[in-house]
Structure formats: C-alpha cells, structure tokens
Design an enzyme around this catalytic site. Structure first.
Site, short mmCIF file in Angstrom:
data_model
loop_
_atom_site.label_atom_id
_atom_site.label_comp_id
_atom_site.label_asym_id
_atom_site.label_seq_id
_atom_site.Cartn_x
_atom_site.Cartn_y
_atom_site.Cartn_z
N HIS A 14 -28.67 52.09 -2.79
CA HIS A 14 -28.86 53.38 -3.46
C HIS A 14 -27.71 54.29 -3.05
O HIS A 14 -27.73 54.86 -1.96
CB HIS A 14 -30.19 54.01 -3.07
CG HIS A 14 -30.50 55.29 -3.80
ND1 HIS A 14 -31.77 55.66 -4.11
CD2 HIS A 14 -29.71 56.29 -4.28
CE1 HIS A 14 -31.77 56.83 -4.73
NE2 HIS A 14 -30.51 57.23 -4.84
N HIS A 16 -24.68 57.33 -4.51
CA HIS A 16 -24.11 58.21 -5.53
C HIS A 16 -22.61 58.27 -5.27
O HIS A 16 -22.18 58.75 -4.22
CB HIS A 16 -24.71 59.61 -5.44
CG HIS A 16 -26.18 59.65 -5.75
ND1 HIS A 16 -26.66 59.82 -7.02
CD2 HIS A 16 -27.26 59.52 -4.94
CE1 HIS A 16 -27.98 59.80 -6.99
NE2 HIS A 16 -28.38 59.62 -5.74
N LYS A 97 -32.74 53.33 -13.73
CA LYS A 97 -33.23 54.35 -12.80
C LYS A 97 -33.99 55.44 -13.55
O LYS A 97 -33.51 55.99 -14.53
CB LYS A 97 -32.05 54.98 -12.06
CG LYS A 97 -32.42 56.13 -11.10
CD LYS A 97 -33.29 55.64 -9.95
CE LYS A 97 -33.65 56.79 -9.00
NZ LYS A 97 -32.53 57.16 -8.12
N HIS A 134 -37.30 57.41 -8.77
CA HIS A 134 -37.25 58.59 -7.91
C HIS A 134 -38.70 59.09 -7.85
O HIS A 134 -39.21 59.66 -8.81
CB HIS A 134 -36.33 59.67 -8.49
CG HIS A 134 -36.23 60.88 -7.62
ND1 HIS A 134 -35.05 61.29 -7.03
CD2 HIS A 134 -37.17 61.79 -7.23
CE1 HIS A 134 -35.27 62.37 -6.31
NE2 HIS A 134 -36.56 62.69 -6.41
N HIS A 173 -35.85 55.98 -1.68
CA HIS A 173 -35.82 56.96 -0.58
C HIS A 173 -37.20 57.48 -0.18
O HIS A 173 -37.52 58.65 -0.29
CB HIS A 173 -34.89 58.13 -0.91
CG HIS A 173 -34.98 58.68 -2.30
ND1 HIS A 173 -36.15 59.01 -2.93
CD2 HIS A 173 -34.00 58.99 -3.20
CE1 HIS A 173 -35.92 59.47 -4.13
NE2 HIS A 173 -34.61 59.47 -4.32
N ASP A 243 -28.95 56.60 -0.30
CA ASP A 243 -28.97 57.79 -1.16
C ASP A 243 -27.85 58.75 -0.75
O ASP A 243 -28.00 59.96 -0.86
CB ASP A 243 -30.33 58.49 -1.09
CG ASP A 243 -30.49 59.59 -2.14
OD1 ASP A 243 -29.80 59.54 -3.16
OD2 ASP A 243 -31.31 60.51 -1.91
#
Length: 351
Positions: A14, A16, A97, A134, A173, A243
């Site tokens: 995970h 970004h 996602k 999420h 997360h 994350d």
C-alpha cells in the site's frame, strides 16, 4: 531481537507515489526502505479509473526506477464494469481500490453505496482481482468521528465477505482492535495491511504534530497493542502496507487543514523494526515472538503470497541503529518531511 538480519526484499502492499514532481522525488526512495515491490494507489487527480491510465502511470513510474515491481490498481468508480474487470485482469492490473467518498486525500470521487458495484465484485471474484478497502465511513454521518469511522465500517466489510466469499479483500491500514478482530473472524480470502507508523503512534502524537496526522488516525494504546499482536500472530492474515503518503511541506504547514498522510517510504522496513523494539521495551510484545521467520513473512512473503507475486530474489541486510532519519527530503522542487525526522533507526543494505 538480534542486531542484524538478512531478509528477503520487502513488498509494500500500500503506497502512494503521487505524480509529476512528487513522483520524481518519492520513487527513488523506495529501495532505501528495503522494498522492491509496491502496490500503487490510484487516487491521483483525476483518479486512475481506466486500464490505459493505469498502464501509462506505471510507465511514468518505471521511467524513474525500473528496478521496482509496480503492482497497479484501478479506482472504484461508476465507470468500472464487469467487462472492465475482465480486461484489467488480462492487462495485469492487480486490484481495485475503494474509497468512501470524501474520507481522505483525493477521495471525492469515491463510493457512496456498494450495492451498485455488486456485479463488479462478482466479476472480480470470478477472475481473481483483489478488492482493497479504505475501511472508514465519512465523518458527516450521524455519530461518526475520525476516531470511530473505522469501527463503523466493519459491518460493511463483513457483509461484502458474506455476499462474495471467494472475493479476495484487503482491509487497508487497520488501526483498531475492532478491525483486527473483524478480519480474524472472516475467512481466508480476507486479510489486512498494517502500516509502519500505526505500530508506534497514538492519538496524542498526531493531535500535536501534523507530520503524524493521517487517515485513518492512530488510536489508543489498546488499539496499538492489538495491531502489534496481529503482527506477531499474523500467520499470513496481516502484512505490511505502509500507506506512505507524501505531501509537500506547504500542504502540511500551510493555511487551512493539514493534509492527511505520513511519509514513511524511505525507511519502510526500518520503522517496523524500531516499532517492534519499542513494543518489547513496553511489554506489548515478547522478545521471543520477533523471529526472523516472522519478519520475513510480515515484510515480504505473506503479501506476495496473497497477491500471487513471486518471492523476492534479492536480500537486504538490516542493522540496528545505524541510520539517522533526515529532517526532510528535497528533490524535483518539492520538500517532504519523513516520519520521525531526526531520530535514529535501523539501516538497510542491499545484498
């Protein structure tokens, strides 16, 4: 814990990596954290909702560092259909996602209701595409705050698993004891990722420090203890997904609300080891529980197995207390402040 370990390269399930100048600044830090495989989030502006956009994004990432295995995802959106799911699988897309609308960075195009996507989930179940959740409900709902938004989402997780028992689902997360128990109560197709920073942070830490503020927020000492217990007793049910979410310093300290996200990419494995050390000192984890096999599984093997990715072919050497986390990382015209800046942590060397 030992002073050093030789481990397989980590798989961070995970991340970004953003786009543009931020991409150019962040991607070169992936290997610094001992990672060679990353599961890339699609919440760009605009979001990555087509196969073509995902593959173009992958090319931009590869142009910066082609040594990393980028696992690409689509953003769950009304334009995603069962046919898109089937074509995505053929194109090598790893998952889709889901962001509830408005809960975090770049989630305004997210899901309001899951029911319209049931045919999409059925197709995902058939072809083996992973659904990443999420796991929060928006705070504008009655009696919902950022502290209970994850717990309020868990009935949705269980309902989706009940309706689609063969659908591979990742609750991203996890931050609460409730979430750990919910994942454990589900079948083998439901797993969860745990970030590096949630293994150490508490609510008081982010309440006074913008660089510790993320979504979902860190919770109580009991919640943190449950996350650590999930790690050391994972058996493949919980694995690493940092994350890591970089924001330019201006978005963290500028006017208005601080952007949600903690930047951990350059020290992904190191933060986990430091958190385990601290957990042992507090008595939250027993020293004998942190074995080399556990570290191999949580950092590398279990995530790869769930996603059907080959095992790592390279190793890393991690050493205790040999690295200092910089005050910031400046590159490509952006400046990003890493988690636990200025502190000492483990070091990573590639073998």
């Amino acid at each position: 814990m030992k002073d050093s370990y030789i481990l397989p390269a980590a798989a961070d399930m995970h991340v970004h990596l953003r786009d543009g100048d931020m991409l150019k600044a962040v991607v070169p830090t992936i290997r610094n954290g001992g990672v060679d495989t990353v599961y890339v989030m699609p919440n760009l502006v605009p979001p990555v909702t087509t196969i073509a956009a995902a593959l173009e994004y992958k090319k931009r990432l590869q142009d910066v560092d082609s040594s990393i295995n980028y696992l690409m995802t689509l953003y769950l959106h009304e334009t995603i259909t069962p046919d898109v799911v089937r074509e995505a699988k053929k194109a090598g897309i790893a998952g889709i996602k889901s962001y509830p609308a408005g809960v975090t960075t770049n989630s305004s195009s997210g899901v309001v209701s899951y029911e319209p996507f049931y045919p999409v989930f059925e197709a995902m179940q058939e072809v083996g595409l992973v659904l990443n959740l999420h796991g929060e409900v928006p705070s504008d709902k009655k009696d919902v705050t950022i502290l209970n938004a994850e717990s309020k989402f868990l009935p949705t997780l269980k309902d989706l698993h009940r309706r689609f028992p063969k659908l591979k689902i990742v609750l991203e997360h996890t931050t609460t004891a409730d979430a750990v128990e919910a994942v454990r109560s589900c079948g083998e197709t439901v797993v969860a990722t745990i970030t590096a920073h949630h293994l150490s942070l508490l609510v008081d830490d982010w309440a006074g420090n913008v660089y510790c503020f993320c979504k979902p927020v860190a919770k109580t000492p009991e919640d943190r203890k449950k996350l650590l217990d999930a790690l050391v007793n994972s058996n493949g049910k919980f694995f690493l997904g940092t994350d890591s979410a970089p924001h330019d310093i201006s978005a963290k300290k500028g006017k208005g609300n601080a952007a949600a996200g903690v930047f951990t990419q350059p020290f992904a494995c190191q933060y986990v080891l430091s958190s385990l050390e601290e957990a042992i000192e507090r008595g939250d984890v027993k020293d004998e529980q942190v074995t080399e096999g556990l570290l191999r599984g949580f950092l590398s093997d279990w995530g790869r197995e769930f996603y059907g990715v080959e095992k790592a072919t390279k190793n890393i050497l991690v050493k205790k207390g040999n690295a200092t986390i910089p005050e910031s990382i400046k590159d490509a015209g952006v400046e990003v402040v890493p988690f636990r800046k200025g502190e000492t942590t483990w070091s990573v060397e590639w073998q």
